[in-house]
Design a protein around this motif. Structure first.
Motif, PDB file in Angstrom:
ATOM      1  N   HIS A 240       0.796  -1.224   0.000  1.00 32.37           N
ATOM      2  CA  HIS A 240       0.000   0.000   0.000  1.00 32.37           C
ATOM      3  C   HIS A 240       0.832   1.279   0.000  1.00 32.37           C
ATOM      4  CE1 HIS A 240      -3.689  -2.246   0.623  1.00 32.37           C
ATOM      5  NE2 HIS A 240      -3.057  -2.931   1.552  1.00 32.37           N
ATOM      6  N   THR A 241       2.122   1.169   0.248  1.00 32.12           N
ATOM      7  CA  THR A 241       2.955   2.374   0.328  1.00 32.12           C
ATOM      8  C   THR A 241       3.923   2.467  -0.846  1.00 32.12           C
ATOM      9  OG1 THR A 241       4.373   1.145   1.876  1.00 32.12           O
ATOM     10  CG2 THR A 241       2.796   2.706   2.820  1.00 32.12           C
ATOM     11  N   HIS A 242       3.575   1.815  -1.974  1.00 24.76           N
ATOM     12  CA  HIS A 242       4.458   1.874  -3.146  1.00 24.76           C
ATOM     13  C   HIS A 242       4.558   3.298  -3.694  1.00 24.76           C
ATOM     14  CE1 HIS A 242       0.434   0.203  -4.062  1.00 24.76           C
ATOM     15  NE2 HIS A 242       0.382   1.172  -4.949  1.00 24.76           N
ATOM     16  N   ASP A 243       3.456   4.060  -3.670  1.00 23.15           N
ATOM     17  CA  ASP A 243       3.519   5.454  -4.111  1.00 23.15           C
ATOM     18  C   ASP A 243       4.422   6.262  -3.189  1.00 23.15           C
ATOM     19  OD1 ASP A 243       1.820   5.033  -6.242  1.00 23.15           O
ATOM     20  OD2 ASP A 243       0.030   5.661  -5.165  1.00 23.15           O
ATOM     21  N   MET A 244       4.178   6.156  -1.898  1.00 19.60           N
ATOM     22  CA  MET A 244       4.954   6.893  -0.898  1.00 19.60           C
ATOM     23  C   MET A 244       6.453   6.658  -1.074  1.00 19.60           C
ATOM     24  SD  MET A 244       4.674   6.309   3.209  1.00 19.60           S
ATOM     25  CE  MET A 244       5.950   6.855   4.361  1.00 19.60           C
ATOM     26  N   GLU A 245       6.832   5.396  -1.186  1.00 18.30           N
ATOM     27  CA  GLU A 245       8.261   5.083  -1.319  1.00 18.30           C
ATOM     28  C   GLU A 245       8.831   5.686  -2.597  1.00 18.30           C
ATOM     29  OE1 GLU A 245      11.866   3.212  -2.552  1.00 18.30           O
ATOM     30  OE2 GLU A 245       9.953   2.915  -3.586  1.00 18.30           O
ATOM     31  N   MET A 246       8.049   5.677  -3.671  1.00 23.14           N
ATOM     32  CA  MET A 246       8.553   6.218  -4.931  1.00 23.14           C
ATOM     33  C   MET A 246       8.718   7.725  -4.857  1.00 23.14           C
ATOM     34  SD  MET A 246       7.163   5.611  -8.797  1.00 23.14           S
ATOM     35  CE  MET A 246       8.147   6.141 -10.190  1.00 23.14           C
TER      36      MET A 246
END
Length: 337
Positions: free
Chosen positions: A175-181
């Motif tokens: 769920h945090t793939h956007d955040m990490e990117m």
């Protein structure tokens, strides 16, 4: 790029919001993740009638990360936007973001304010910028490590493709793939925020991935995982990466302490949830006693539900609310907490 899974009733709105953008040349890549509701047929009808639209179709559902990365492989634009099929860009969104990015080639990520909507009524967006803010990417990243929070939803972001090509696509986080990117981009390029406008409509509804699968405790684990993945990759080579990583994990753990403490502000305490938060904190850091709020939490746990009406804790609860409200006002105005 428009990732889509079973959003036939929203997809055309998303595509139209991109094709109607003025002042920029656009391509729309719809990546259908094996939808079962007719989404793929809608996407193909768009591609048949408008040469700016193309379709990538998955034969099996592969999830949001692979869906984005498959679109990234065929994207040819100078800039990228990840627009979920249930979201929409506001009028002029791309022109505003591109104008900023072209004026400041050191900027790799531009974002603005998203309008969160819970029904079909779309509030009128602000479309006249009052200015913009540009941060050193690493300073912006350091701030995110200090607060442990993601300040970006998703559709309000424009990325410079050359920077994305350098740092890579999304990582396999639930769920945090956007955040990490976003954070990975900030490690290698500057970040900008357009003030005074609304850059996208983001729909909050029961069918969305975040609504269906993320609860506050799981969110803590996901945020910690995002920082672990971030600093195990290219961002782990930037100056002070190890210290930034420790700071970020401590910030997320302290948020967990605050969430556990908040359980005692209710007359009926969910002890299983409290124990879940405490387990997360103990797993995240070696010495919880070094964290802000830990001793207060232990005292609240000993007092039990009776502490909800204790004057000291009522006063602290009101003070937290004042700080939280101020942080949200700051986010609506400046894009950061």
């Amino acid at each position: 790029m428009i990732p889509c899974f079973d959003y036939a009733d929203y997809l055309s709105d998303a595509v139209t919001s991109v094709l109607s953008q003025v002042g920029v040349s656009v391509e729309v890549i719809v990546v259908d993740d094996a939808s079962t509701d007719g989404s793929l047929a809608i996407a193909r009808r768009w591609a048949a009638t408008d040469r700016r639209v193309s379709v990538v179709a998955h034969h099996h559902n592969r999830g949001p990360v692979d869906t984005f990365n498959d679109g990234l492989r065929v994207a040819s634009g100078e800039y990228l936007v990840r627009l979920d099929a249930d979201d929409m860009l506001t009028p002029g969104s791309l022109h505003r973001a591109v104008a900023l990015a072209r004026a400041h080639p050191e900027v790799g990520l531009v974002y603005g304010h998203p309008l969160h909507v819970a029904d079909e009524h779309l509030p009128a967006p602000r479309i006249s910028p009052t200015g913009w803010t540009i941060w050193s990417g690493r300073e912006w990243l350091a701030d995110r490590c200090r607060d442990g929070l993601n300040v970006i939803t998703s559709p309000e972001v424009l990325m410079r493709k050359s920077v994305v090509d350098r740092v890579g696509g999304q990582m396999p986080l639930a769920h945090t793939h956007d955040m990490e990117m976003w954070f990975r981009i900030a490690a290698f390029a500057d970040v900008a925020y357009i003030r005074g406008v609304d850059q996208a409509w983001h729909r909050d509804h029961p069918r969305s991935l975040s609504s269906r699968e993320v609860d506050p405790l799981r969110d803590l684990y996901e945020r910690r995982d995002a920082f672990d993945v971030l600093f195990s990759g290219p961002a782990g080579q930037i100056p002070a990466a190890a210290e930034l990583h420790r700071t970020a994990v401590r910030a997320v753990a302290e948020y967990g302490i605050a969430m556990a403490t908040g359980c005692y502000d209710r007359r009926e305490v969910d002890h299983d949830l409290v124990n879940g938060y405490v387990a997360f904190v103990r797993d995240a850091v070696e010495d919880p006693t070094s964290l802000d709020g830990w001793r207060t939490l232990i005292r609240r746990m000993r007092r039990g539900r009776g502490s909800a009406t204790h004057p000291l804790y009522v006063g602290r609860r009101l003070a937290r609310k004042v700080r939280t409200d101020a942080s949200w006002r700051r986010w609506h105005r400046d894009g950061t907490f």
